[in-house]
Scaffold this motif. Structure first.
Motif, PDB file in Angstrom:
ATOM      1  N   ALA A  17       7.795   4.766   6.366  1.00  0.00           N
ATOM      2  CA  ALA A  17       7.519   6.201   6.307  1.00  0.00           C
ATOM      3  C   ALA A  17       8.650   6.917   5.594  1.00  0.00           C
ATOM      4  N   VAL A  18       8.277   7.847   4.725  1.00  0.00           N
ATOM      5  CA  VAL A  18       9.255   8.638   3.975  1.00  0.00           C
ATOM      6  C   VAL A  18       9.534   9.918   4.749  1.00  0.00           C
ATOM      7  N   PRO A  19      10.740  10.128   5.241  1.00  0.00           N
ATOM      8  CA  PRO A  19      11.029  11.311   6.063  1.00  0.00           C
ATOM      9  C   PRO A  19      10.983  12.587   5.233  1.00  0.00           C
ATOM     10  N   GLY A  20      10.759  13.692   5.922  1.00  0.00           N
ATOM     11  CA  GLY A  20      10.721  14.980   5.240  1.00  0.00           C
ATOM     12  C   GLY A  20      11.169  16.092   6.153  1.00  0.00           C
ATOM     13  N   SER A  21      11.130  17.303   5.639  1.00  0.00           N
ATOM     14  CA  SER A  21      11.576  18.462   6.399  1.00  0.00           C
ATOM     15  C   SER A  21      10.669  18.723   7.600  1.00  0.00           C
ATOM     16  N   PRO A  22      11.242  18.984   8.772  1.00  0.00           N
ATOM     17  CA  PRO A  22      10.432  19.325   9.947  1.00  0.00           C
ATOM     18  C   PRO A  22       9.610  20.597   9.746  1.00  0.00           C
ATOM     19  N   VAL A  39       3.889   8.377   2.429  1.00  0.00           N
ATOM     20  CA  VAL A  39       4.813   9.315   1.784  1.00  0.00           C
ATOM     21  C   VAL A  39       4.735  10.689   2.433  1.00  0.00           C
ATOM     22  N   GLU A  40       3.576  11.262   2.472  1.00  0.00           N
ATOM     23  CA  GLU A  40       3.364  12.558   3.135  1.00  0.00           C
ATOM     24  C   GLU A  40       2.033  12.493   3.859  1.00  0.00           C
ATOM     25  N   ALA A  74       0.848  -1.198   0.000  1.00  0.00           N
ATOM     26  CA  ALA A  74       0.000   0.000   0.000  1.00  0.00           C
ATOM     27  C   ALA A  74       0.880   1.244   0.000  1.00  0.00           C
ATOM     28  N   VAL A  75       0.538   2.200  -0.846  1.00  0.00           N
ATOM     29  CA  VAL A  75       1.229   3.487  -0.892  1.00  0.00           C
ATOM     30  C   VAL A  75       0.172   4.566  -0.696  1.00  0.00           C
ATOM     31  N   VAL A  76       0.282   5.322   0.381  1.00  0.00           N
ATOM     32  CA  VAL A  76      -0.725   6.323   0.718  1.00  0.00           C
ATOM     33  C   VAL A  76      -0.039   7.623   1.133  1.00  0.00           C
ATOM     34  N   GLY A  77      -0.815   8.688   1.142  1.00  0.00           N
ATOM     35  CA  GLY A  77      -0.238   9.971   1.535  1.00  0.00           C
ATOM     36  C   GLY A  77      -1.205  11.116   1.352  1.00  0.00           C
ATOM     37  N   SER A  78      -0.662  12.303   1.400  1.00  0.00           N
ATOM     38  CA  SER A  78      -1.444  13.532   1.410  1.00  0.00           C
ATOM     39  C   SER A  78      -2.195  13.768   0.108  1.00  0.00           C
ATOM     40  N   ARG A  79      -3.403  14.287   0.234  1.00  0.00           N
ATOM     41  CA  ARG A  79      -4.137  14.736  -0.953  1.00  0.00           C
ATOM     42  C   ARG A  79      -3.504  16.011  -1.516  1.00  0.00           C
ATOM     43  N   ASN A  80      -3.000  16.842  -0.605  1.00  0.00           N
ATOM     44  CA  ASN A  80      -2.340  18.090  -1.006  1.00  0.00           C
ATOM     45  C   ASN A  80      -0.839  17.861  -1.015  1.00  0.00           C
ATOM     46  N   ALA A  81      -0.392  17.010  -1.923  1.00  0.00           N
ATOM     47  CA  ALA A  81       1.009  16.571  -1.911  1.00  0.00           C
ATOM     48  C   ALA A  81       1.939  17.614  -2.510  1.00  0.00           C
TER      49      ALA A  81
END
Length: 406
Positions: free
Chosen positions: A247-252, A223-224, A112-119
């Motif tokens: 989980a894909v890390p990102g900027s704090p 992802v996000e 499964a790959v899921v994440g933000s609608r406002n990517a």
């Protein structure tokens, strides 16, 4: 081991009836041995509880079957060969799923790959590379057909196969702008849902969908996601289902990275490349998730907010061996199984009174009810089933119940 047409109709009627969700369905099948017997017993159970329960009619079910057939949708029952193996292992697995497209895609290992609608642009780019790489590694990509990350994950894995899990019915696509994408998906992959034809997705349907997204997959990649997003609900379901979470890390500084960053702090596997996922899941392909019988007790008390009115119905002891063999060996749904309460009416009446007297406003563990009442487990469970139908008890995490104020 496949249902015949009459059995499939009865299964559809039972799951479409009021106050019958996955656990209720399992409880009733375990208690009565067949969907037809459960349907026959429900009116009397409702009468005794003083509650009106709408039972889906034969006409209702036949209309849904006809509408599904026109759209190329087939219904697959829990326990049939085409039912996804990973999803079957989930405690709250849908008794019936409606599938449109290539059913064989459901037999492949999934991620499964899921994440933000406002990517973000970077999030979309990473999702595309990830989904394409997972497909090339032999995985089918699962997502929820939502805007943003979901859409990009589906689009990037069209060539290798992707599964879209719908929150509404097959004829009520959400979001509507993704209907052309769905038409592409079903050519080499599939769309799956548990909701009726004609059903427009509502708020509570999205978490329901999310537990199917995670349930189909060996692992879920976020992802996000904001801290209170639906993607984190999917990740939580995955954890509770015993699946891998990435989980894909990102900027704090980016709110869309707060969810994945928090998951990593909680122990999720950091995902920076396709290989991070493939190497972790490859050993699980042959082993797969642990399997549960339809009659096994589950651990979904920890799921959180209820997804069905009766989401956490009590588990009951398996029916007699002969009845289990009939189900496991061919879904022998033709015979009527006698209601055990009819054999012991006086004792069951006493059991209901005794169990009710032990309940209060504070949640109590069902095991404590069994010990406190001195009754057989099955009597306590049957009494709780009646109280549940009457709307007199509430379910709580940890296999606990409490009495509702009247």
């Amino acid at each position: 081991m496949r249902l015949d047409d009459e059995q499939r109709l009865n299964w559809l009627r039972l799951i479409r009836s009021d106050n019958v969700g996955p656990r209720t369905f399992r409880t009733l099948i375990a208690r009565f041995g067949s969907a037809s017997a459960a349907l026959a017993a429900l009116p009397e159970m409702a009468r005794k509880s003083g509650r009106t329960i709408r039972i889906a009619s034969v006409d209702d079910a036949e209309r849904e079957l006809a509408a599904a057939k026109r759209l190329g949708v087939s219904f697959i029952a829990l326990g049939e060969p085409d039912y996804p193996v990973a999803l079957r292992a989930v405690d709250s697995a849908p008794p019936i799923i409606a599938v449109r497209g290539d059913v064989t895609a459901l037999a492949q290992p999934m991620v499964a790959v899921v994440g933000s609608r406002n990517a973000s642009a970077n999030g979309l780019t990473f999702t595309e590379r990830l989904a394409r790489g997972l497909g090339e590694a032999g995985f089918v990509v699962v997502s929820g057909l939502a805007r943003g990350i979901d859409t990009r994950a589906h689009a990037a894995s069209l060539a290798t196969g992707t599964i879209a899990v719908l929150a509404g019915g097959h004829d009520r696509i959400y979001p509507p702008e993704n209907e052309p994408l769905l038409m592409q998906i079903v050519r080499q992959g599939a769309a799956v849902c548990e909701m009726p034809m004609g059903w427009t997705a509502r708020g509570r349907d999205f978490p329901r969908r999310n537990r199917v997204v995670s349930g189909l997959a060996l692992g879920t990649v976020v992802v996000e996601a904001a801290l209170k997003s639906g993607s984190l609900i999917t990740a939580r379901f995955a954890m509770e289902q015993g699946r891998e979470v990435f989980a894909v890390p990102g900027s704090p500084l980016d709110p869309r990275a707060q969810g994945p960053n928090d998951l990593i702090r909680q122990g999720a596997t950091l995902c920076g490349t396709v290989d991070d996922v493939v190497s972790a899941l490859a050993p699980l392909i042959d082993a797969g998730p642990a399997q549960k019988s339809l009659f096994d007790a589950g651990d979904a008390d920890n799921v959180g907010e209820p997804l069905w009115d009766e989401f956490d119905w009590p588990e009951i002891e398996p029916p007699p061996v002969a009845h289990r063999l009939a189900y496991d060996s061919g879904f022998d749904d033709g015979g009527s199984v006698r209601d055990e309460r009819g054999l012991f009416p006086a004792q069951m009446e006493d059991a209901a009174t005794l169990v009710t007297g032990l309940l209060g406003a504070s949640p109590v563990d069902i095991d404590e009810l069994v010990r406190g009442s001195g009754l057989p487990v099955r009597f306590v469970q049957m009494a709780l089933l009646d109280l549940e139908l009457a709307g007199r008890i509430a379910r709580h995490p940890g296999n606990r119940v409490s009495l509702l104020a009247q």
